[in-house]
Write an enzyme that holds these catalytic residues in place. Structure first.
Site, mmCIF file in Angstrom:
data_model
loop_
_atom_site.group_PDB
_atom_site.id
_atom_site.type_symbol
_atom_site.label_atom_id
_atom_site.label_comp_id
_atom_site.label_asym_id
_atom_site.label_seq_id
_atom_site.Cartn_x
_atom_site.Cartn_y
_atom_site.Cartn_z
ATOM 1 C CD1 TRP A 65 -7.864 2.636 -10.185
ATOM 2 C CD2 TRP A 65 -7.286 0.672 -11.091
ATOM 3 N NE1 TRP A 65 -7.740 1.723 -9.164
ATOM 4 C CE2 TRP A 65 -7.381 0.505 -9.686
ATOM 5 C CE3 TRP A 65 -6.923 -0.433 -11.874
ATOM 6 C CZ2 TRP A 65 -7.135 -0.707 -9.050
ATOM 7 C CZ3 TRP A 65 -6.680 -1.646 -11.231
ATOM 8 C CH2 TRP A 65 -6.787 -1.778 -9.845
ATOM 9 C CG ASP A 68 -11.715 0.867 -2.428
ATOM 10 O OD1 ASP A 68 -11.250 -0.043 -3.113
ATOM 11 O OD2 ASP A 68 -11.199 1.273 -1.382
ATOM 12 C CD GLN A 84 -9.994 5.718 -3.667
ATOM 13 O OE1 GLN A 84 -8.807 5.547 -3.473
ATOM 14 N NE2 GLN A 84 -10.588 6.881 -3.426
ATOM 15 C CD1 TRP A 92 -5.268 2.118 -6.781
ATOM 16 C CD2 TRP A 92 -3.204 2.941 -6.605
ATOM 17 N NE1 TRP A 92 -5.221 2.923 -5.658
ATOM 18 C CE2 TRP A 92 -3.964 3.435 -5.529
ATOM 19 C CE3 TRP A 92 -1.870 3.335 -6.710
ATOM 20 C CZ2 TRP A 92 -3.444 4.283 -4.559
ATOM 21 C CZ3 TRP A 92 -1.347 4.183 -5.749
ATOM 22 C CH2 TRP A 92 -2.131 4.646 -4.683
ATOM 23 C CG PHE A 128 -6.079 6.438 -0.262
ATOM 24 C CD1 PHE A 128 -5.539 6.913 -1.444
ATOM 25 C CD2 PHE A 128 -5.370 5.445 0.406
ATOM 26 C CE1 PHE A 128 -4.341 6.419 -1.960
ATOM 27 C CE2 PHE A 128 -4.179 4.937 -0.086
ATOM 28 C CZ PHE A 128 -3.664 5.423 -1.259
ATOM 29 C CB SER A 129 -11.800 4.518 0.289
ATOM 30 O OG SER A 129 -11.576 3.896 -0.945
ATOM 31 N NE ARG A 188 -5.736 1.869 3.145
ATOM 32 C CZ ARG A 188 -4.625 1.288 3.546
ATOM 33 N NH1 ARG A 188 -3.714 1.966 4.202
ATOM 34 N NH2 ARG A 188 -4.411 0.007 3.285
HETATM 35 C C1 FRU Z 1 -9.056 -0.645 -0.629
HETATM 36 C C2 FRU Z 1 -8.051 0.492 -0.604
HETATM 37 C C3 FRU Z 1 -8.404 1.470 0.494
HETATM 38 C C4 FRU Z 1 -7.760 2.731 0.010
HETATM 39 C C5 FRU Z 1 -7.965 2.626 -1.478
HETATM 40 C C6 FRU Z 1 -6.866 3.250 -2.281
HETATM 41 O O1 FRU Z 1 -9.200 -1.250 -1.848
HETATM 42 O O2 FRU Z 1 -6.742 -0.017 -0.413
HETATM 43 O O3 FRU Z 1 -7.978 1.089 1.774
HETATM 44 O O4 FRU Z 1 -8.377 3.865 0.537
HETATM 45 O O5 FRU Z 1 -8.050 1.263 -1.791
HETATM 46 O O6 FRU Z 1 -7.226 3.345 -3.622
#
Ligand code: FRU
Length: 518
Positions: A65, A68, A84, A92, A128-129, A188
């Site tokens: 997968w 972002d 990601q 995910w 995360f991002s 985040r």
């Molecule tokens: C956006 C998001 C971000 C987060 C990431 C998690 O698509 O929800 O806010 O950091 O994806 O994978």
């Protein structure tokens, strides 16, 4: 009350832990070795994916997968794109940062996985991002560590831009530094940039009433941060947050980008589950406020989210985004991977509006030029040398009435429609009969089949610059004043391109076509 996002994350991880993909393997590997295991897994399993829908000139997930884009930057002499990544599943799951580098935004080189969830502050849901930058010949990744329902900002550093070490000081912004009225579990996606010898960080957030907002922090060192203030606040996004903030100065204008969840649909705008918006205004570095007049949507198509920008050494601002949307089925899941990025775009600002153009490096890959002019259009029209699935088309129509446009990826029963409807002054992107169906599970969007975009013709002239890449369509309208992006999954032989009109007095003023050969 349980926060909706945490609940979704919990569900997703629960599904993963119940045996989807290689969740058990992930469980065993919750140690520093995790990163090596992830990269080994990618190298072995990327060979087994089915490539039938993989774009030739779009970067996509090697296996598993992708969502972002992260850390899109020019650092230590290279362009970097992190993303990601859940290497172990097409859904995910625990977030890693995958890594590509590129010289020209068209050809991408896969690099070892950069981050894995292997620390107490980022296990469970992962890394995360976030963003990246160079400082004193080192490269830094700023990301959000997610442990349970706690989101904190973290940093990893590298001497070579390939191998990253999370620092002892993590988390560098902990929950105690979040203002009292703001969520600790929706905090985040740090975007870090430099201004007047200081570093600033924008963080996606929402307040306790559920209003989306962006918080601003300041640091001299990248490691100690002070809260400055709330940049923007929107009562429109309850219960969502402003995810993935980004900021760029383009043509002397300050542009703030964000990806608000559940942004309310307004006519033909913001029709997707979540949207990417931009605001042009002024950031007050003392108060943190960003003053602006209008919120506009960046892309009017289906699949565009979590955009990021970088500055090139020659002064261009380039944007990339995830070419996908949450809560939809993703047909390449059956092929062993999900997720791709848009063709990067060069940004400019004209009359206080964003203008988008495909990155100019794509022109190096043009082959087989074809051109026609002044062709009256009634009914359907084909040209024997215009067709294909990896193509750049530049068409200008003279529009008088009715529906006028293109049929792309045409096969026996399939076609993707892209046409101007003069009655409603809208450009319509219709993927109802494109091929494999894409379904939405969100109640926010009425369907995932048709998008419309209000477009003014230039005195009856409509220019569409269109890029097709096996399973994607990207359209730049009238010099890039509007864009529409979407995925389609046609059968192998659906290669036809047709022109059509059901109105009177319409014509193809000019059309050029190139094949894009990588
Ligand atoms: C956006 C998001 C971000 C987060 C990431 C998690 O698509 O929800 O806010 O950091 O994806 O994978």
């Amino acid at each position: 009350m349980k926060k909706i996002f945490c609940f979704i994350l919990f569900l997703l991880s629960f599904v993963a832990y119940m045996g989807c993909g290689n969740a058990e393997e992930f469980e065993e590997n919750k140690d520093v070795g995790n990163l090596t295991k992830a990269w080994d897994y990618v190298q072995i399993n990327a060979k087994n994916v089915n490539e039938r829908y993989r774009g030739d000139f779009h970067v996509s997930s090697p296996v598993g997968w992708m969502n972002d884009p992260n850390g899109f930057s020019y650092a230590l002499g290279n362009y970097h794109l992190f993303f990601q990544h859940n290497p172990y599943d097409v859904k995910w799951g625990p977030m890693h940062w995958g890594h590509y580098t590129t010289k020209d935004f068209i050809k991408w080189e896969l690099q070892p996985t950069a981050l894995a969830p292997d620390k107490p502050y980022d296990t469970d849901f992962g890394c995360f991002s976030g963003s990246a930058l160079e400082k004193n010949n080192k490269m830094y990744l700023l990301y959000t560590g997610v442990a349970g329902d706690r989101q904190t900002q973290c940093i990893a550093e590298s001497d070579d831009g390939l191998k990253f070490t999370k620092t002892e000081e993590n988390p560098i912004i902990d929950s105690v530094q979040i203002p009292a009225d703001s969520s600790k579990s929706d905090f985040r996606d740090p975007k870090v940039f430099r201004r007047d010898n200081m570093y600033y960080m924008l963080v996606g957030s929402k307040n306790n009433d559920g209003d989306g907002q962006i918080l601003l922090y300041r640091s001299a060192t990248l490691k100690n941060w002070t809260y400055v203030g709330t940049t923007v606040k929107s009562p429109l996004t309850k219960p969502g947050i402003f995810e993935c903030p980004d900021y760029a100065i383009i043509d002397q204008k300050e542009v703030l980008f964000a990806s608000p969840q559940f942004y309310p649909t307004d006519g033909t705008m913001f029709e997707n589950v979540h949207s990417v918006v931009y605001m042009i205004g002024n950031l007050d570095y003392q108060s943190g406020r960003f003053e602006y007049e209008t919120v506009r949507e960046v892309d009017g198509g289906f699949d565009f989210y979590a955009s990021q920008t970088l500055q090139t050494p020659d002064g261009r601002t380039i944007m990339i985004a995830w070419m996908q949307m949450w809560d939809r089925t993703m047909p390449t899941a059956q092929d062993g991977y999900t997720g791709a990025m848009i063709l990067p775009r060069e940004l400019s600002v004209k009359d206080n509006k964003l203008i988008q153009a495909p990155v100019r490096e794509i022109e190096k890959y043009r082959k087989n030029f074809v051109s026609y002019g002044n062709v009256p259009l009634t009914g359907s029209k084909e040209f024997s040398d215009i067709g294909g699935k990896t193509v750049e088309l530049d068409v200008t129509f003279d529009i008088a009435s009715g529906k006028t446009g293109l049929k792309l990826f045409c096969g026996q029963k399939e076609e993707t429609l892209l046409y101007y409807d003069a009655d409603s002054s809208t450009l319509v992107f219709d993927r109802t009969n494109s091929g494999l169906e894409i379904k939405t599970s969100s109640t926010k969007e009425k369907d995932a089949k048709v998008r419309r975009l209000k477009v003014d013709t230039n005195n009856g002239r409509l220019q569409l610059r269109v890029f097709l890449d096996k399973s994607s369509v990207e359209v730049f309208v009238n010099g890039g004043i509007a864009t529409m992006t979407g995925n389609v999954y046609p059968s192998e032989n659906s290669q036809g391109i047709k022109f059509f009109s059901d109105g009177v007095g319409n014509s193809i003023r000019s059309v050029t076509k190139y094949d894009i050969a990588i």
